[in-house]
Design a protein around this motif. Structure first.
Motif, short mmCIF file in Angstrom:
data_model
loop_
_atom_site.label_atom_id
_atom_site.label_comp_id
_atom_site.label_asym_id
_atom_site.label_seq_id
_atom_site.Cartn_x
_atom_site.Cartn_y
_atom_site.Cartn_z
N ARG A 511 0.85 -1.19 0.00
CA ARG A 511 0.00 0.00 0.00
C ARG A 511 0.88 1.24 0.00
O ARG A 511 1.87 1.29 0.74
N ASP A 514 0.09 5.69 3.76
CA ASP A 514 -1.25 6.02 4.26
C ASP A 514 -1.10 6.74 5.59
O ASP A 514 -1.22 6.14 6.65
N GLU A 610 -12.50 1.85 1.24
CA GLU A 610 -12.62 2.39 2.60
C GLU A 610 -13.69 3.47 2.64
O GLU A 610 -14.39 3.64 3.62
N ASP A 634 -11.67 1.17 8.16
CA ASP A 634 -12.15 2.50 7.81
C ASP A 634 -13.55 2.45 7.22
O ASP A 634 -14.37 3.33 7.48
N ARG A 644 -13.29 5.28 14.69
CA ARG A 644 -12.70 4.01 15.10
C ARG A 644 -11.77 4.16 16.29
O ARG A 644 -11.35 3.19 16.90
MG MG Z 1 -7.60 2.22 6.45
#
Ligand code: MG
Ligand code: PEP
Length: 765
Positions: A511, A514, A610, A634, A644
Motif C-alpha cells: 500500500r 497512508d 474504505e 475504515d 474508530r
Molecule cells: Mg484504512
C-alpha cells in the motif's frame, strides 16, 4: 439563579471537584457546594455498590455525618432506589407521603419534606443518585432540576474516575492501603498478561508525570535545586533579552515568575513534598496543579488566566529535571505499558519481548497502535478512560484483553485463576501450531487463500512461518514511522526488497503511504479538526508527488527480478485520483526502466475500499484497476459514522452490523460481475467469527495479522462451506449486530470451536 451565575457556579464546582485529591474529598466538596449554591437544607450523594446492589450514602451536607458510609439502601428501596430504577429525576413536594419513602432513622431524615433525586449516569449506567432536600414543602423549580442534571452529567466522569466498575474499596473509608480495583476498557489485541506497570508519558508533559516514591530523597532535593536555579537564570536572561522589545508591564510576568521561585515560595512547597517521599518530578506536578487549580477557581478573569502562566513555569522546571532523568523506567520482563496514548512509533522502539501487555486511556480497538500490537501478539486494552495512570507506577496488574478488563493490585485468588487461564492459552497456542503447515480447506473441499498483513519484519517472519500465501497488505507507513525524516528512495528500496523477497513467487500487495488521521509521522504531524475526513492517504500523497514518486520508484526498483509487486492505493474517493496515480505510475515506470536498463513487469494496481462512495462505483473503477481490497476498519468507520478511535462510541462500531455485512455481500457480487478479484484486509478478516462469513460471501482472499492466521485457518478447516453459507444467509436476515454475533458464537461453541469465542472465558471475580 440567573443563567450566567449558574454557569459560573457550575464551572467552579466542577473545577473544585476535579482538583480534589480523592473521591471522598471530591464528594464532600460536591455536596457542600451544591447545598450552598442551591440554598437547600440537605444535599447528599449515594453511590451504587454494584456487588451488593445497594446505594451507599457517601457524602452529605445536612444529614447526620455518622450516617456516611453506614447507611445504604437496596436498589429497590426508597426514593433513591426509585431514581435509580427509573433513571430519571424524581421531584416531590411532600416526600414522606410517597409510597416509596423509606424512613432511615440514622440520618435524621424525617423532618425533610421536599425531595429531588437525580441519577448520576455514566455510559448508560446509573452510578449513583444525588439528592437535595428541604424542610419546607415545595416543588423544586425547573431551573433547579436542570442545574442539578447538568452538574451530575459533568461530574459523572469524575466520579467514574474513582468509583470504577466493580471497585468495592471505594466504599471503605480512605487510606486503607493499596486498593484492588478493576477497570473496563475496549479489548484491542487478545490475550492475558500478569505483570507490573510502567508508565509511558511524553517528555515535558507535566500533567502526565506519575507519582513515584523517591529513591534517594536528598538526591531529589539536589536535582530540584539545580533545576530551579537553571529556570531562574533562564528567566533572567529572557527578561534581559526582551528589555528592548517589551514594555516593562509586559515583562512583569518574569519578575512574578522569579518571585514564585524564591526559596520560601514554590521551591519550599515542592521540597516539603519530596521530604515526604515523592520524587522531584511528581512533587512539581502536584504543587503546580494545586496552584493552577486555585487560580482556576478565582472569580477574577485576569487571575484565572494566570493558570497557563503557572503551568508554563511548571513545564520549565520539569524540562530541566528531565534533562537529568527522563523518568522512564526500564522495560524489564513482564512490563505492562500504560499511558494516555501510546504511538505506534513509541511502541516499536521498545524491547518488544519484555512487553507483556499495553493499557491506554485513549484509543479504540482498531487504532493503528492496536493493529501493530496485535501483529506483535501483545495483549492490549484501550479506552480505559478511568484508569488513574499517575498512581500506578510499578503497580501489580492483570490485563484480560479478551474482556477488556484491567485489574490493579489483584488479590491472590485472581492471580491464581489468571495464571491457570494463561496455561490453558499456552495449550491452545500449542494446538494451533498443527495448522501452520495445513492449507485452509473446508471439510467440504473449498480452499480459501489466507494472506498476511505486514509492516514490520517480524510480521513477515511470522507470516512465512504460519503459511501465509502472500502479503495482502503491506502498511508502508510503518517503516516511515520508525525514522526521523522521510526515508530516501534507496533506503525505501532496501526495505521493500526484503518484503518482496521473503514472499518471492507469491503476491505482495504494497500500500502506498497512508498517513493522516491516527497515523502520524513523528516528523510530519498533520493536525486537523476532523482528521478522519481530512488530509490522509492518497489525498496527502497526490499533493506531494515528490514523496509519492520516490515511493513508487523504490517499489518498482525493489521488484526487479521478483515480479510479485502489487500496488494498493489507500483512501480513494474518486476515479480522478486513480487516473492521476496511473499517470504517475506510467511515468515512473518508464523512467526507472530507462535508468536501470531493465524491463520491469508492470505491477497490478488496486484500490482500497474504505470510502463508501466506492461501493456505488465498482463498475467505474473496474475499468481502471486490477483488483479491490476492502479496508473494513475504515469502511465501518465511515458507513456507521463512528470514529474508530473513540472509546465512547466503541460499542457502536461493530463488524457484525447488518449494514456492513449486507454491503460487503453485495460488493463481492459486484466485483465478480466485473471479473475483478476482491480481498479484505481489515481486522474483520482476522476474526474467525467474521472470517467464515467473508469466505461464504466469496472473497478471493482474506488478509490478516499474523497473530490471527492460525485461528482463522482452524475455523476454515473445521467449518464446511455449506454451513458457512447457511450462517451467512441467517446473518444477512438479522437486524441486530449482537444477535448475529451470538448466533455465530453459538455455532462455534456447539461445533468444538468454543476456544475461539472470546467471551467463552469470562472470569468472574
Ligand atoms: Mg484504512
Ligand atoms: C482498513 O482501514 O481496514 C485498513 C486495512 O487500513 P488501516 O487499518 O491501516 O487504516
Amino acid at each position: 439563579m440567573a443563567n450566567t451565575m449558574q454557569l459560573e457556579t457550575l464551572r467552579r464546582i466542577v473545577q473544585e471537584v476535579d482538583a480534589s485529591p480523592s473521591l471522598h474529598e471530591a464528594l464532600d466538596v460536591m455536596v457542600n457546594q451544591v447545598a450552598e449554591a442551591m440554598n437547600v437544607d440537605v444535599c447528599s450523594i449515594y453511590l451504587l455498590d454494584e456487588r451488593n446492589h445497594r446505594y451507599v450514602l457517601m457524602a452529605t451536607h445536612g444529614l447526620k455525618a455518622e450516617a456516611v458510609g453506614n447507611v445504604s439502601l437496596s436498589t429497590s428501596e426508597g426514593l433513591v432506589g426509585l431514581v435509580g430504577q427509573r433513571e430519571e429525576i424524581v421531584n416531590l413536594e411532600n416526600a414522606p407521603q410517597h409510597e416509596r419513602f423509606l424512613y432511615l432513622p440514622e440520618t435524621g431524615e424525617e423532618i425533610y419534606n421536599s425531595f429531588m433525586g437525580v441519577p448520576v449516569m455514566y455510559r448508560r449506567k446509573v452510578m449513583g443518585v444525588m439528592v437535595i432536600q428541604n424542610k419546607e414543602s415545595q416543588d423544586f423549580s425547573e431551573a433547579a432540576e436542570s442545574f442539578l442534571v447538568t452538574l451530575c452529567a459533568q461530574l459523572s466522569g469524575a466520579i467514574a474516575h474513582a468509583h470504577v466498575v466493580g471497585n468495592i474499596d471505594v466504599f471503605r473509608k480512605p487510606n486503607s492501603g493499596p486498593n484492588y480495583q478493576t477497570f473496563l476498557g475496549v479489548a484491542g489485541a487478545d490475550g492475558i498478561a500478569l505483570g507490573r506497570a510502567v508508565i509511558l508519558y511524553p517528555a515535558a508533559d507535566l500533567s502526565s508525570v506519575p507519582d513515584r516514591e523517591a529513591e534517594d530523597i536528598s538526591e531529589e532535593l539536589d536535582i530540584l535545586a539545580e533545576a530551579i536555579e537553571a529556570v531562574r537564570e533562564e528567566l533572567q536572561q529572557l527578561d534581559a533579552k526582551m528589555q528592548d522589545s517589551l514594555m516593562s508591564e509586559e515583562r512583569a510576568l518574569f519578575s512574578v515568575f522569579l518571585r514564585m521561585l524564591d526559596d520560601h515560595a514554590l521551591p519550599a512547597e515542592i521540597n516539603a513534598l519530596i521530604r515526604e517521599g515523592q520524587w522531584a518530578q511528581g512533587a512539581v506536578r502536584r504543587i503546580i496543579d494545586k496552584h493552577a487549580n486555585a487560580f482556576a477557581q478565582m472569580e477574577d478573569g485576569y487571575l484565572r488566566e494566570r493558570v497557563s502562566d503557572i503551568k508554563d513555569l511548571g513545564r520549565r522546571i520539569l524540562a530541566h529535571l528531565q534533562t537529568e532523568d527522563t523518568g522512564h523506567k526500564e522495560i524489564t520482563e513482564d512490563t505492562i505499558l500504560i499511558g494516555e496514548e501510546i504511538s505506534t512509533a513509541a511502541l516499536v522502539e521498545m524491547p518488544i519481548a519484555n512487553i507483556a501487555a499495553i493499557v491506554t486511556t485513549e484509543g479504540a480497538a482498531n487504532s493503528h497502535m492496536v493493529i501493530v500490537a496485535r501483529a506483535l501478539g501483545i495483549p492490549t486494552v484501550v479506552g480505559v478512560t478511568e484508569l488513574p495512570i499517575h498512581s500506578l507506577d510499578d503497580a501489580e496488574m492483570i490485563v484480560d484483553a479478551y474482556q477488556g478488563r484491567v485489574f490493579i493490585h489483584p488479590p491472590r485468588r485472581l492471580r491464581t485463576r489468571y495464571k491457570e487461564i494463561k496455561k490453558d492459552e499456552d495449550l491452545i497456542a500449542k494446538d494451533l501450531k498443527q495448522y501452520e503447515t495445513k492449507d485452509a480447506i473446508t471439510p467440504d473441499g473449498e480452499e480459501m487463500k489466507l494472506f498476511v498483513n505486514t509492516g514490520l519484519m517480524i510480521d513477515v517472519v511470522r507470516g512465512v512461518q504460519r503459511g501465509a500465501k502472500g502479503v495482502g497488505l503491506y502498511r508502508s507507513e510503518i517503516p516511515f514511522m520508525l525514522r526521523e525524516r522521510f526515508p530516501g528512495e534507496e533506503e525505501q528500496r532496501a526495505i521493500y526488497r526484503q518484503q518482496l523477497s521473503h514472499f518471492a513467487n507469491k503476491p505482495v500487495v504494497m500500500r502506498t503511504l497512508d498517513i493522516g488521521a491516527d497515523k502520524d509521522l513523528p516528523y510530519f504531524s498533520i493536525d486537523e479538526e476532523n482528521s478522519a475526513l481530512g488530509w490522509r492517504g492518497i489525498r496527502f500523497t497526490l499533493d506531494h508527488p515528490e514523496i509519492f514518486s520516490s515511493q513508487i520508484r523504490a517499489m518498482l526498483k525493489a521488484s526487479i527480478g521478483l515480479n510479485n509487486l502489487h500496488i494498493l492505493l489507500p483512501m480513494i474517493t474518486s476515479v480522478s485520483e486513480v487516473e492521476e496515480v496511473l499517470y504517475l505510475l506510467e511515468r515512473d515506470l518508464a523512467a526507472v526502466q530507462e535508468e536501470e536498463q531493465v524491463k520491469i513487469t508492470r505491477p497490478k494496481v488496486g484500490i482500497m475500499i474504505e470510502v463508501p462512495s466506492i461501493l456505488l462505483q465498482i463498475e467505474d473503477f473496474a475499468d481502471l484497476v486490477d483488483f479491490f481490497s476492502v479496508g473494513s476498519n475504515d469502511l465501518i468507520q465511515y458507513l456507521l459514522a463512528v470514529d474508530r478511535n473513540n472509546p465512547r462510541v466503541a460499542s457502536v462500531y461493530s463488524h457484525f452490523h447488518p449494514a456492513i455485512l449486507r454491503a460487503l455481500a453485495k460488493l463481492v457480487q459486484d466485483c465478480h460481475k466485473f471479473e475483478k478479484p476482491v480481498s479484505i484486509c481489515g481486522e474483520m478478516a482476522g476474526d474467525p467469527l467474521t472470517a467464515i462469513l467473508l469466505m461464504a460471501m466469496g472473497f478471493n482472499t482474506l488478509s490478516m495479522s499474523s497473530s490471527n492466521i492460525l485461528r482463522v485457518r482452524k475455523a476454515i478447516c473445521n467449518i464446511p462451506m455449506s454451513d458457512a453459507k447457511d450462517l451467512l444467509n441467517q446473518a444477512l436476515k438479522l437486524n441486530n449486530p449482537l444477535m448475529t454475533k451470538s448466533m455465530i458464537e453459538q455455532y462455534f461453541r456447539t461445533h468444538g470451536l468454543g476456544d475461539m469465542v472470546k467471551s467463552g472465558r469470562v472470569v468472574t471475580v
